[in-house]
Design a protein around this motif. Structure first.
Motif, PDB file in Angstrom:
ATOM      1  N   ALA A 253     -33.244  -5.926 -11.599  1.00 44.19           N
ATOM      2  CA  ALA A 253     -31.911  -6.534 -11.560  1.00 44.19           C
ATOM      3  C   ALA A 253     -31.037  -5.639 -10.676  1.00 44.19           C
ATOM      4  O   ALA A 253     -30.766  -4.494 -11.018  1.00 44.19           O
ATOM      5  N   PHE A 254     -30.642  -6.158  -9.515  1.00 42.09           N
ATOM      6  CA  PHE A 254     -29.886  -5.346  -8.561  1.00 42.09           C
ATOM      7  C   PHE A 254     -28.502  -5.911  -8.292  1.00 42.09           C
ATOM      8  O   PHE A 254     -28.258  -7.098  -8.476  1.00 42.09           O
ATOM      9  N   ARG A 255     -27.634  -5.045  -7.769  1.00 45.97           N
ATOM     10  CA  ARG A 255     -26.410  -5.509  -7.129  1.00 45.97           C
ATOM     11  C   ARG A 255     -26.410  -4.943  -5.720  1.00 45.97           C
ATOM     12  O   ARG A 255     -27.063  -3.939  -5.427  1.00 45.97           O
ATOM     13  N   GLU A 256     -25.706  -5.614  -4.818  1.00 46.42           N
ATOM     14  CA  GLU A 256     -25.590  -5.106  -3.458  1.00 46.42           C
ATOM     15  C   GLU A 256     -24.550  -3.990  -3.435  1.00 46.42           C
ATOM     16  O   GLU A 256     -23.713  -3.893  -4.323  1.00 46.42           O
ATOM     17  N   ASP A 257     -24.578  -3.184  -2.397  1.00 42.48           N
ATOM     18  CA  ASP A 257     -23.690  -2.019  -2.304  1.00 42.48           C
ATOM     19  C   ASP A 257     -22.328  -2.430  -1.750  1.00 42.48           C
ATOM     20  O   ASP A 257     -21.938  -2.040  -0.667  1.00 42.48           O
ATOM     21  N   GLU A 258     -21.638  -3.276  -2.499  1.00 44.36           N
ATOM     22  CA  GLU A 258     -20.334  -3.756  -2.048  1.00 44.36           C
ATOM     23  C   GLU A 258     -19.249  -3.363  -3.038  1.00 44.36           C
ATOM     24  O   GLU A 258     -19.400  -3.572  -4.244  1.00 44.36           O
ATOM     25  N   VAL A 259     -18.146  -2.848  -2.496  1.00 45.95           N
ATOM     26  CA  VAL A 259     -17.073  -2.339  -3.357  1.00 45.95           C
ATOM     27  C   VAL A 259     -16.360  -3.479  -4.069  1.00 45.95           C
ATOM     28  O   VAL A 259     -16.024  -4.496  -3.475  1.00 45.95           O
ATOM     29  N   VAL A 260     -16.176  -3.290  -5.367  1.00 35.85           N
ATOM     30  CA  VAL A 260     -15.391  -4.218  -6.183  1.00 35.85           C
ATOM     31  C   VAL A 260     -14.150  -3.430  -6.599  1.00 35.85           C
ATOM     32  O   VAL A 260     -14.263  -2.250  -6.926  1.00 35.85           O
TER      33      VAL A 260
ATOM     34  N   SER B 254     -11.407  -1.397  -8.404  1.00 37.10           N
ATOM     35  CA  SER B 254     -11.411  -0.706  -9.687  1.00 37.10           C
ATOM     36  C   SER B 254     -10.267  -1.233 -10.537  1.00 37.10           C
ATOM     37  O   SER B 254      -9.456  -2.034 -10.068  1.00 37.10           O
ATOM     38  N   ILE B 255     -10.212  -0.777 -11.788  1.00 36.52           N
ATOM     39  CA  ILE B 255      -9.245  -1.396 -12.707  1.00 36.52           C
ATOM     40  C   ILE B 255      -7.881  -0.722 -12.682  1.00 36.52           C
ATOM     41  O   ILE B 255      -6.948  -1.187 -13.326  1.00 36.52           O
TER      42      ILE B 255
ATOM     43  N   VAL C 114      -5.585   3.196 -12.546  1.00 35.48           N
ATOM     44  CA  VAL C 114      -5.490   4.376 -13.410  1.00 35.48           C
ATOM     45  C   VAL C 114      -4.904   4.018 -14.783  1.00 35.48           C
ATOM     46  O   VAL C 114      -5.386   4.485 -15.816  1.00 35.48           O
TER      47      VAL C 114
ATOM     48  N   ALA D  17      -7.389   2.359 -16.857  1.00 38.61           N
ATOM     49  CA  ALA D  17      -8.457   3.307 -17.197  1.00 38.61           C
ATOM     50  C   ALA D  17      -8.016   4.225 -18.337  1.00 38.61           C
ATOM     51  O   ALA D  17      -8.806   4.583 -19.210  1.00 38.61           O
ATOM     52  N   LEU D  18      -6.738   4.593 -18.326  1.00 41.22           N
ATOM     53  CA  LEU D  18      -6.240   5.572 -19.297  1.00 41.22           C
ATOM     54  C   LEU D  18      -5.550   4.913 -20.507  1.00 41.22           C
ATOM     55  O   LEU D  18      -5.018   5.606 -21.369  1.00 41.22           O
TER      56      LEU D  18
ATOM     57  N   GLY E 230      -2.773  11.632 -13.787  1.00 42.36           N
ATOM     58  CA  GLY E 230      -3.822  10.616 -13.863  1.00 42.36           C
ATOM     59  C   GLY E 230      -5.064  11.052 -14.623  1.00 42.36           C
ATOM     60  O   GLY E 230      -6.078  10.366 -14.598  1.00 42.36           O
TER      61      GLY E 230
ATOM     62  N   THR F  25     -20.702   2.354  -2.920  1.00 48.46           N
ATOM     63  CA  THR F  25     -20.328   2.172  -4.327  1.00 48.46           C
ATOM     64  C   THR F  25     -21.199   3.034  -5.228  1.00 48.46           C
ATOM     65  O   THR F  25     -22.194   3.605  -4.801  1.00 48.46           O
TER      66      THR F  25
ATOM     67  N   GLY G 170     -19.465  -1.328  -9.116  1.00 50.05           N
ATOM     68  CA  GLY G 170     -18.961  -1.547  -7.760  1.00 50.05           C
ATOM     69  C   GLY G 170     -17.787  -0.663  -7.365  1.00 50.05           C
ATOM     70  O   GLY G 170     -17.161  -0.887  -6.335  1.00 50.05           O
TER      71      GLY G 170
ATOM     72  N   PRO H 150      -6.976  10.945  -9.160  1.00 52.66           N
ATOM     73  CA  PRO H 150      -7.825  10.981 -10.357  1.00 52.66           C
ATOM     74  C   PRO H 150      -7.930   9.624 -11.058  1.00 52.66           C
ATOM     75  O   PRO H 150      -6.920   8.935 -11.237  1.00 52.66           O
ATOM     76  N   ASN H 151      -9.126   9.276 -11.430  1.00 46.77           N
ATOM     77  CA  ASN H 151      -9.428   8.076 -12.217  1.00 46.77           C
ATOM     78  C   ASN H 151      -9.023   6.761 -11.552  1.00 46.77           C
ATOM     79  O   ASN H 151      -8.962   5.731 -12.215  1.00 46.77           O
TER      80      ASN H 151
ATOM     81  N   THR I  69     -12.416   3.825 -11.026  1.00 39.37           N
ATOM     82  CA  THR I  69     -13.157   3.703 -12.290  1.00 39.37           C
ATOM     83  C   THR I  69     -13.102   2.262 -12.790  1.00 39.37           C
ATOM     84  O   THR I  69     -12.234   1.481 -12.378  1.00 39.37           O
TER      85      THR I  69
ATOM     86  N   LEU J 265     -16.499   4.290 -16.949  1.00 41.76           N
ATOM     87  CA  LEU J 265     -15.691   4.937 -17.980  1.00 41.76           C
ATOM     88  C   LEU J 265     -16.454   5.006 -19.298  1.00 41.76           C
ATOM     89  O   LEU J 265     -16.006   5.633 -20.255  1.00 41.76           O
TER      90      LEU J 265
ATOM     91  N   VAL K 224     -25.456  -2.173 -13.651  1.00 45.00           N
ATOM     92  CA  VAL K 224     -26.384  -2.930 -12.799  1.00 45.00           C
ATOM     93  C   VAL K 224     -26.714  -2.049 -11.596  1.00 45.00           C
ATOM     94  O   VAL K 224     -25.817  -1.533 -10.924  1.00 45.00           O
ATOM     95  N   LEU K 225     -27.985  -1.907 -11.312  1.00 40.61           N
ATOM     96  CA  LEU K 225     -28.456  -0.943 -10.314  1.00 40.61           C
ATOM     97  C   LEU K 225     -28.112  -1.363  -8.887  1.00 40.61           C
ATOM     98  O   LEU K 225     -28.342  -2.495  -8.478  1.00 40.61           O
ATOM     99  N   ASN K 226     -27.571  -0.413  -8.139  1.00 46.13           N
ATOM    100  CA  ASN K 226     -27.246  -0.572  -6.722  1.00 46.13           C
ATOM    101  C   ASN K 226     -28.556  -0.521  -5.913  1.00 46.13           C
ATOM    102  O   ASN K 226     -29.259   0.487  -5.913  1.00 46.13           O
TER     103      ASN K 226
ATOM    104  N   VAL L 218     -33.391  -2.810 -16.762  1.00 48.79           N
ATOM    105  CA  VAL L 218     -34.781  -3.276 -16.770  1.00 48.79           C
ATOM    106  C   VAL L 218     -35.620  -2.382 -15.856  1.00 48.79           C
ATOM    107  O   VAL L 218     -35.074  -1.706 -14.979  1.00 48.79           O
TER     108      VAL L 218
END
Lengths: 95, 479
Positions: free
Chosen positions: A61-68, A70-71, A73, A76-77, A86, B19, B24, B33-34, B37, B42, B50-52, B281
């Motif tokens: 099960a793979f994902r491609e190396d594409e940036v999604v 992030s959520i 700071v 995250a905190l 931060g 990534t 991602g 910082p952070n 993430t 986190l 999921v593996l790159n 997996v």
């Protein structure tokens, strides 16, 4: 006995669990019963069978190396008990 | 008693992916910082890794380039321990079934080639970063930044085949060069993209029983590796000579003192209770995939050096210098593709170009002198348009401005004077003005010849064709 009280104490310590004497006794008994049950498997001939690493018969099960994105700071905190700037703030870690 | 050191190295190679290994989030260095993430890195409950795919591809490349077998089936495992930079309470790594096994690298120390075994290469995630003290408001606490958490790493584990600090450095340099050539790691040791833990023990010479080893952590330069290992060998010998025992422990190198010291006692923490990660997996790699990867590997430095010697007729030294980095080698090859006289190209690349770049602290990638421009310059020399000496002036201008050499020659009037009439005219003038020296020469003082060459070149502003000057001058002086 499949497991000793000392081993239960050791595993609890590794998991940072604080068990009372009584709990240690109880869990030792319970774990012993579980291990004895699982040991039934040793009666089977498993030579030539690949050890199961996953319960679902699936692989790769793979994902491609594409940036999604992030959520952020603040998200995250959001649940951090303590923060500075931060960073998550934790008790001093001695190096 | 004489002692023999036994050294094994564990190298962490940070992969050049966009990534993280299981999510991602960006892996860009230096973000606040952070800010990079998500629930996965986190360690939020319920978030699934999921593996790159690129990480797997890079691991296969690294394995092939270090002569490993690529495992047809490999499995991720959880390594359990508690530390504030590890949000899940376990690190996802590989344990019993790593992706690459049984490789080796051949190193050369003092002219002798030695094979160092590579036990395994496995994929894993990095931990976060802890900061102490340097953030206002932290007070007695530590700060945790999880941007680096879940960054993809390869851990390359050598066999304990290394016997000295010099061998360790040779092995590391070779591995470093390979991962950078492969384009899977930026190789920046200061930023921690390539870091090394050294397992060191000593035993009496002739013994076949290894002593108790210590592990020195995170040594971040080749020089420090040498220092740390040498210090650790000396320290262990001293302890044993004084009747003491070596304790198996983790030690930290202090670059300020060049010594190692004991880190937190984490004997208990070594009980990692690895087990297969149920969130991931198994990884199955087909023979076709491995073959595709093999075909896509760049030519590695060792092969390049051999080819430069055999096909281009370069010296071992030239080949070594030109293959030091992939960029330099590719630049050199781009030049020789346009201009087959490899030795001339090598001289200019290693000479003028490298000197100019070094003076500016720049790399070959920043050079304004493209391979085409350098070749144009060499062709101007071959055609006799400019002399080798003037070529250096043209080069400097070309290096500064990126202008074509022919344009610089025209603009600055640097065309070599090969017109014999013009040269004769200059020589006549010089001889007339220096009648005394002419007499001296004719009287047998041949050293004066150099004086005349200098005068003629000066009068022509360096543009006179030196071969013609020599020829005509000699004829005229001899009368």
């Amino acid at each position: 006995m499949k497991i000793t009280k000392a081993e239960v104490g050791h595993v609890a310590r590794l998991a940072r669990l604080e068990l009372t004497e009584e709990e240690q006794e109880t869990f030792t008994g319970q774990m012993d019963a579980i291990l004895a049950y699982v040991e039934k498997l040793n009666g089977l001939d498993t030579a030539g069978i690949i050890p199961t690493a996953h319960a679902v018969p699936m692989e790769n099960a793979f994902r491609e190396d594409e940036v999604v994105p992030s959520i952020g700071v603040d998200n995250a905190l959001a649940n951090a008990p303590d923060r500075v700037e931060g960073f998550f703030r934790v008790p001093k870690v001695i190096e | 008693m004489q002692y023999q050191a036994v050294i094994g190295l564990e190298v962490h190679v940070q992969l050049l992916t966009n990534t993280k290994i299981f999510c991602g989030c960006s892996t860009k260095f230096g973000a606040s910082p952070n800010s990079q993430t998500c629930p996965v890195c986190l360690g939020m409950p319920g978030a699934l890794p999921v593996l790159n795919k690129k990480v797997v591809e890079y691991a296969i490349r690294a394995g092939l380039a270090t002569n490993c077998s690529i495992a047809q089936r490999s499995v991720f495992a959880r390594k359990n321990y508690f530390y504030p930079d590890l949000p899940k309470g376990y690190q996802i790594s590989q344990f019993e079934l790593p992706i690459c096994v049984n490789g080796h690298l051949d190193i050369e120390v003092d002219g002798k080639v030695k094979r160092i075994g590579i036990t395994r290469i496995h994929m894993e995630e990095d931990a976060g970063k802890l900061v102490h003290g340097d953030v206002p408001g932290l007070g007695q606490g530590s700060g945790v930044d999880l941007n680096r958490a879940c960054t993809p790493l390869l851990e390359v584990v050598s066999e304990p085949d290394i016997r000295s600090a010099d061998e360790a450095v040779a092995y590391l340099k070779k591995l470093h060069q390979i991962v950078v050539y492969l384009g899977i790691c930026d190789g920046n040791m200061e930023e921690g993209s390539f870091r090394c833990d050294a397992n060191v023990s000593v035993m009496p010479v002739g013994s076949d029983k290894f002593g108790t080893r210590t592990e020195t952590k995170n040594v971040n330069s080749f020089r420090f590796v040498k220092q740390a290992i040498e210090h650790e060998i000396e320290r262990q010998i001293e302890v044993i000579e004084e009747g003491g025992r070596i304790v198996q422990e983790t030690r930290l190198f202090d670059p300020n003192t060049g010594t190692t010291r004991s880190m937190r006692g984490k004997e208990e923490a070594h009980d990692y209770r690895y087990f297969p990660d149920p969130d991931l997996v198994p990884l199955v790699i087909s023979a076709d995939w491995v073959e595709d990867a093999r075909l896509s590997l760049p030519e590695l430095p060792e092969a390049k050096r051999a080819r430069y010697l055999a096909e281009l007729g370069l010296t071992a030294y030239d080949a070594e210098v030109l293959t030091a980095s992939r960029e330099l080698a590719e630049y050199f090859e781009a030049c020789t593709a346009l201009y087959p006289q490899a030795k001339s190209v090598a001289n200019w690349v290693m000479g003028e170009l490298t000197r100019a770049l070094n003076e500016d602290g720049k790399g070959i990638a920043d050079s304004r002198v493209t391979p085409q421009l350098l070749v144009d310059l060499l062709e101007l020399i071959d055609k006799g348009t400019i002399s080798g000496k003037i070529a250096k002036t043209v080069f400097d201008e070309m290096y500064k401005t990126g202008k074509a050499p022919a344009a610089i020659v025209a603009e600055k009037g640097l065309v070599q004077v090969s017109d014999t009439g013009e040269i004769e005219r200059i020589i006549d003038q010089i001889m007339a003005a220096n009648a005394g020296q002419v007499e001296e020469f004719r009287g047998g003082k041949e050293k004066v010849f150099g004086f005349f060459v200098g005068q003629v070149m000066r009068a022509s502003k360096g543009k006179a064709n030196p071969a013609l000057v020599n020829e005509i001058l000699l004829k005229k002086l001899k009368g």
